[in-house]
Design an enzyme around this catalytic site. Structure first.
Site, PDB file in Angstrom:
ATOM      1  CG  ASN A 148      85.670  11.954  21.635  1.00  0.00           C
ATOM      2  OD1 ASN A 148      84.626  12.004  20.500  1.00  0.00           O
ATOM      3  ND2 ASN A 148      85.319  13.027  22.389  1.00  0.00           N
ATOM      4  CB  CYS A 156      87.192  13.100  25.425  1.00  0.00           C
ATOM      5  SG  CYS A 156      87.930  14.284  24.536  1.00  0.00           S
TER       6      CYS A 156
END
Length: 189
Positions: A148, A156
């Site tokens: 990410n 996340c």
């Protein structure tokens, strides 16, 4: 960015924006360790390749020198403001244009699902795999989670191991614990 919380990790965030189809978009938010220079960011190599940027194409601008009359810089200022609001408990969701094209279609699907995890809640990697209708892909989901490019903004940090432990975090487990503590979540390390 400043923060008064004692447990604030000794680190900085490197924010990157880029014009995508003539629109300024966030392309990366990366944790830098206390003594790390911006040129050492793990994100820069991928950004160079994806956006075909050479070494001269990166321009570091310290927060105090950002100009809100420049569209890319105005976006960075907006991101800084929203992250400061988040770390001070005044924001639960972010409203920033993101360019997710740096990820594969599978990664983009995972990142979209991450944005649906409510503030102050956590889920497991297995649950995240279920959420994208690929229940056996929890390892691939964990890998996509780790790639990410929008730390904090695409949360996340809200994904933990099935046993309730924090698991990994590309910025470091201390930062993951810090972000979850902001949201009132206590986890096992």
């Amino acid at each position: 960015m400043t923060h008064n919380h004692r447990s604030y990790p000794k680190a900085a965030l490197l924010l990157a924006s880029h014009m995508v189809n003539n629109v300024p978009k966030m392309v990366s938010i990366d944790w830098l360790s206390e003594n790390q220079e911006w040129q050492e960011s793990k994100a820069l190599g991928l950004l160079k390749k994806h956006y075909s940027i050479n070494e001269d194409g990166f321009n570091f601008i310290a927060q105090d020198n950002l100009n809100d009359n420049e569209v890319n810089q105005a976006l960075l200022l907006k991101a800084i403001q929203q992250i400061n609001e988040y770390t001070n408990g005044k924001r639960q969701y972010f409203d920033l244009p993101l360019d997710v094209s740096i990820g594969t279609p599978f990664q983009q699907k995972v990142w979209a699902s991450l944005q649906k995890i409510p503030y102050g809640k956590t889920i497991s990697y297995a649950k995240l795999a279920d959420n994208i209708d690929q229940p056996t892909a929890f390892r691939a989901v964990a890998n996509a989670n780790g790639k990410n490019p929008f730390s904090i903004i695409v949360p996340c940090h809200r994904v933990i191991s099935s046993d309730g432990k924090l698991g990994g975090y590309s910025g470091g487990v201390d930062k993951k614990a810090y972000l979850l503590a902001i949201e009132g979540v206590q986890c096992n390390i």
